[in-house]
Scaffold this motif. Structure first.
Motif, short mmCIF file in Angstrom:
data_model
loop_
_atom_site.label_atom_id
_atom_site.label_comp_id
_atom_site.label_asym_id
_atom_site.label_seq_id
_atom_site.Cartn_x
_atom_site.Cartn_y
_atom_site.Cartn_z
N VAL A 47 0.86 -1.18 0.00
CA VAL A 47 0.00 0.00 0.00
C VAL A 47 0.90 1.23 0.00
CG1 VAL A 47 -1.82 1.26 1.19
CG2 VAL A 47 -1.78 -1.24 1.29
N LEU A 48 0.70 2.12 -0.95
CA LEU A 48 1.50 3.34 -1.06
C LEU A 48 0.82 4.47 -0.30
CD1 LEU A 48 2.33 3.29 -4.89
CD2 LEU A 48 3.42 2.00 -3.03
N PHE A 49 1.56 5.19 0.52
CA PHE A 49 1.03 6.32 1.30
C PHE A 49 1.72 7.60 0.85
CE2 PHE A 49 -0.54 2.95 3.89
CZ PHE A 49 -1.62 3.47 4.58
N ALA B 236 -2.89 -0.83 -3.18
CA ALA B 236 -3.77 0.33 -3.02
C ALA B 236 -2.90 1.57 -2.91
CB ALA B 236 -4.65 0.18 -1.78
N VAL B 237 -3.53 2.73 -3.13
CA VAL B 237 -2.87 4.02 -2.93
C VAL B 237 -3.66 4.76 -1.87
CG1 VAL B 237 -2.26 6.24 -3.95
CG2 VAL B 237 -1.97 4.13 -5.27
N ASP C 226 -6.70 8.79 -11.29
CA ASP C 226 -7.64 7.75 -11.73
C ASP C 226 -7.38 7.39 -13.19
OD1 ASP C 226 -10.09 6.11 -11.52
OD2 ASP C 226 -10.88 7.58 -12.93
N ALA C 227 -7.06 8.38 -14.02
CA ALA C 227 -6.82 8.12 -15.44
C ALA C 227 -5.53 7.34 -15.66
CB ALA C 227 -6.77 9.44 -16.20
N ALA D 192 1.09 7.15 -9.87
CA ALA D 192 0.62 6.09 -10.77
C ALA D 192 1.80 5.29 -11.32
CB ALA D 192 -0.19 6.70 -11.91
N ARG D 193 2.92 5.98 -11.61
CA ARG D 193 4.10 5.30 -12.15
C ARG D 193 4.67 4.32 -11.12
NH1 ARG D 193 6.98 9.52 -13.04
NH2 ARG D 193 5.97 9.95 -15.04
N VAL D 194 4.79 4.79 -9.87
CA VAL D 194 5.33 3.91 -8.81
C VAL D 194 4.37 2.74 -8.57
CG1 VAL D 194 5.96 3.79 -6.37
CG2 VAL D 194 6.57 5.80 -7.71
N SER D 195 3.09 3.04 -8.55
CA SER D 195 2.10 1.98 -8.34
C SER D 195 2.20 0.91 -9.42
CB SER D 195 0.69 2.59 -8.33
OG SER D 195 -0.29 1.59 -8.28
#
Length: 305
Positions: free
Chosen positions: A174-176, A225-226, A247-248, A215-218
């Motif tokens: 999970v990214l915070f 999740a972010v 979201d895009a 988004a890139r790291v995810s």
């Protein structure tokens, strides 16, 4: 719906204990599929988790099984209050030390609290009251800007050390983070600690990350999740634009969890299914639990009767 093995794992029990509680005490009544195999929903897993915590604290399962979830929560709170009664005086004592620039005293008190208290108790009974009292003292002139920044700096350093003490490198994580224009991150850091305590692998990215970078790291890490924090009302319009961009750019199926004072407004204004407001630590723990249970469920489709 979770099979026996997954429900037991999520609630901290063995499958044998779960079956015994169910058979002897009626702790939960599982659903059945067409083949008669037992299945447990998220509410049942939450209840089993409560029962497990209370039995670990000495309550017999025979006395707990007939209680509803609100009564179980009351017992858990009573247990916390009884076990950590002296903690409530700690925030005021720590701020008195900062008022005299006794940084070593503040840091020592904080370090002892971190070393001796469970994460949930540390955050709910020390960190959050401390931040509230900082706001009160700053507003009435008892705390200077330099003292307020000392508190923030020391808290951030020590809480990050907790998060990084035993990093969970397994994926997905999970990214915070906060979005650009949101420099306040202590609430976000507290949420990351709650998620870590609930068993989630966490990657704490800090303040003011652009949506495209998130988004890139995810995508690179295959994030589960972010999680984002937004508290400044004046920043809400910019946050809406950044969230639409996120979201895009974000991979399909990755949820976005919002916390902070703007969370409800942002989630309602966006109306995007995957963007959800989370308003308290218990809700965050449930989201973490369900998210990773669904990931495990996709990886292990086998059912147990």
């Amino acid at each position: 719906m979770f099979p026996v093995k997954a429900a037991a794992e999520l609630s901290g029990l063995t499958p044998e204990t779960l079956r015994a509680w169910e058979r002897r005490h009626g702790a939960v009544v599982p659903h059945r599929d067409e083949q008669g195999r037992r299945l447990y929903d998220a509410a049942m897993v939450d209840r089993l988790t409560r029962l497990h915590r209370l039995t670990n604290r000495g309550h017999p399962i025979r006395d707990l099984a007939a209680l509803d979830d609100a009564a179980l929560d009351g017992l858990l709170e009573e247990s916390r209050q009884a076990g950590y009664g002296g903690v409530d005086l700690l925030p005021e004592r720590m701020l008195d030390a900062i008022a005299d620039y006794q940084v070593d005293v503040f840091d020592r008190e904080l370090s002892v609290a971190i070393a001796t208290l469970p994460t949930a108790v540390l955050l709910a009974r020390v960190v959050m009251p401390l931040l509230r009292e900082v706001g009160v003292r700053w507003a009435d002139g008892r705390l200077a800007i330099a003292q307020e920044r000392l508190v923030s700096s020391l808290l951030r350093t020590r809480l990050l050390s907790v998060l990084n003490q035993h990093p969970r490198e397994q994926r997905p994580r999970v990214l915070f983070a906060t979005l650009p224009g949101e420099p306040h991150e202590l609430g976000l850091l507290g949420a990351a600690l709650y998620a870590h305590d609930a068993g989630a692998p966490v990657l704490y990215l800090g303040a003011q990350l652009p949506a495209e970078e998130l988004a890139r790291v995810s995508g690179r890490l295959g994030a589960a999740a972010v999680a984002l924090s937004s508290i400044d009302p004046g920043h809400a319009p910019d946050a809406l634009a950044q969230l639409r961009a996120l979201d895009a750019a974000l991979s399909p199926g990755v949820p976005v969890w919002l916390g902070g004072g703007n969370a409800r407004y942002l989630a309602e204004a966006l109306g995007i299914e995957r963007v959800q407001a989370i308003t308290d630590p218990a809700a965050l723990a449930r989201m973490v639990q369900r998210r990773f249970a669904s990931i495990r469920g996709r990886a292990v489709p086998r059912f147990e009767s």
